[in-house]
Design a protein around this motif. Structure first.
Motif, short mmCIF file in Angstrom:
data_model
loop_
_atom_site.label_atom_id
_atom_site.label_comp_id
_atom_site.label_asym_id
_atom_site.label_seq_id
_atom_site.Cartn_x
_atom_site.Cartn_y
_atom_site.Cartn_z
N ALA A 144 5.18 25.76 -0.66
CA ALA A 144 5.93 26.96 -0.73
C ALA A 144 7.57 26.52 -0.32
O ALA A 144 8.27 27.54 0.22
CB ALA A 144 5.28 27.98 0.38
N GLY A 145 7.71 25.30 0.09
CA GLY A 145 9.07 24.80 0.12
C GLY A 145 9.21 25.27 1.96
O GLY A 145 10.36 24.89 2.38
N TYR A 205 1.06 -1.12 -0.14
CA TYR A 205 -0.05 -0.22 0.01
C TYR A 205 0.72 1.32 0.33
O TYR A 205 1.99 1.40 0.78
CB TYR A 205 -0.74 0.14 1.26
N MET A 206 0.48 2.21 -0.56
CA MET A 206 1.32 3.67 -0.61
C MET A 206 0.08 4.53 0.00
O MET A 206 -0.92 4.71 -0.14
CB MET A 206 1.35 4.10 -2.06
N ILE A 207 0.82 5.11 0.99
CA ILE A 207 0.18 6.16 1.68
C ILE A 207 0.59 7.49 1.10
O ILE A 207 1.85 7.80 0.96
CB ILE A 207 0.70 6.17 3.34
N ILE A 208 -0.26 8.40 0.63
CA ILE A 208 0.06 9.52 -0.11
C ILE A 208 -0.32 10.54 0.66
O ILE A 208 -1.41 10.74 0.98
CB ILE A 208 -0.79 9.21 -1.47
N ILE A 209 0.64 11.72 0.83
CA ILE A 209 0.31 12.68 1.66
C ILE A 209 0.21 13.92 0.73
O ILE A 209 0.77 13.96 -0.04
CB ILE A 209 1.84 13.05 2.54
N LYS A 210 -0.85 14.56 0.87
CA LYS A 210 -1.35 15.57 -0.18
C LYS A 210 -0.52 16.97 0.18
O LYS A 210 -0.41 17.09 1.42
CB LYS A 210 -2.78 15.70 0.17
N ALA A 211 -0.39 17.64 -0.69
CA ALA A 211 0.35 18.87 -0.70
C ALA A 211 -0.59 19.84 -0.06
O ALA A 211 -1.81 19.78 -0.04
CB ALA A 211 0.93 19.40 -2.02
N ILE A 212 -0.13 20.75 0.76
CA ILE A 212 -0.93 21.96 1.33
C ILE A 212 0.13 23.03 0.81
O ILE A 212 1.13 22.96 0.23
CB ILE A 212 -0.92 22.03 2.80
N GLN A 213 -0.30 24.13 1.29
CA GLN A 213 0.13 25.63 0.68
C GLN A 213 1.63 25.70 1.25
O GLN A 213 2.40 26.09 0.53
CB GLN A 213 -0.67 26.64 1.05
N ASP A 214 1.96 25.30 2.38
CA ASP A 214 3.33 25.27 3.01
C ASP A 214 4.11 24.43 2.31
O ASP A 214 5.13 24.90 1.97
CB ASP A 214 3.12 25.07 4.49
N SER A 215 3.81 23.16 1.99
CA SER A 215 4.66 22.02 1.22
C SER A 215 5.02 22.63 0.03
O SER A 215 6.22 22.60 -0.54
CB SER A 215 4.10 20.90 1.42
N SER A 267 8.58 20.57 -3.71
CA SER A 267 7.60 21.08 -4.38
C SER A 267 7.16 21.07 -5.82
O SER A 267 8.41 20.80 -6.47
CB SER A 267 7.30 22.71 -4.11
N SER A 268 6.15 21.23 -6.26
CA SER A 268 5.78 21.10 -7.67
C SER A 268 6.83 22.03 -8.69
O SER A 268 6.67 21.97 -9.82
CB SER A 268 4.46 21.33 -7.93
#
Length: 131
Positions: A15-16, A3-13, A48-49
């Motif tokens: 922004a680095g 299983y892959m546990i996927i952590i979704k991005a937020i504004q802070d992530s 970050s993206s």
């Protein structure tokens, strides 16, 4: 089962912003517990993206699109890959996952089972019944 546990991005992530020491310590402890239990296969945070790109396919044409990408709720900030006996065991581990952002009320992680070789035959039977 993997299983892959996927952590979704937020504004802070996006922004680095580096998580605070408390969150880093809780994440490290969680991953150490996974490793001690023998279920951790891999895990990492992603940049970050803005440092990434996408490839868009249109027929035989491929177009490279550089980040950053605007919809952070659709982006991944990190992942953990585990191998367990069944879904119930995966759920037990995921419920223990530390909240990925201390300063945000709404944070989401996603869990997806990897498609294993034996699962492909099951999937083909379900999607394409043999006559």
């Amino acid at each position: 089962m993997r299983y892959m546990i996927i952590i979704k991005a937020i504004q802070d992530s996006e922004a680095g912003v580096i998580p605070d020491e408390d969150l880093l310590a809780r994440m490290a402890a969680y991953h150490e517990a996974l490793a001690k239990a023998g279920v951790l296969l891999d895990g990492s945070s992603l940049r970050s993206s803005s440092s990434g790109w996408r490839v868009r396919y249109a027929g035989d044409k491929r177009t490279v699109i550089d980040g950053p990408f605007t919809e952070s709720k659709e982006l991944i900030a990190g992942y953990t890959l585990i191998q367990v006996r069944n879904r119930e065991e995966a759920e037990e581990w995921v419920r223990r996952f530390p909240k990925p952002a201390l300063d945000s009320d709404e944070v989401e992680i996603e869990v997806r089972r990897l498609l294993e070789r034996e699962g492909i035959e099951d999937l083909q039977t379900v999607n394409h019944p043999r006559t």
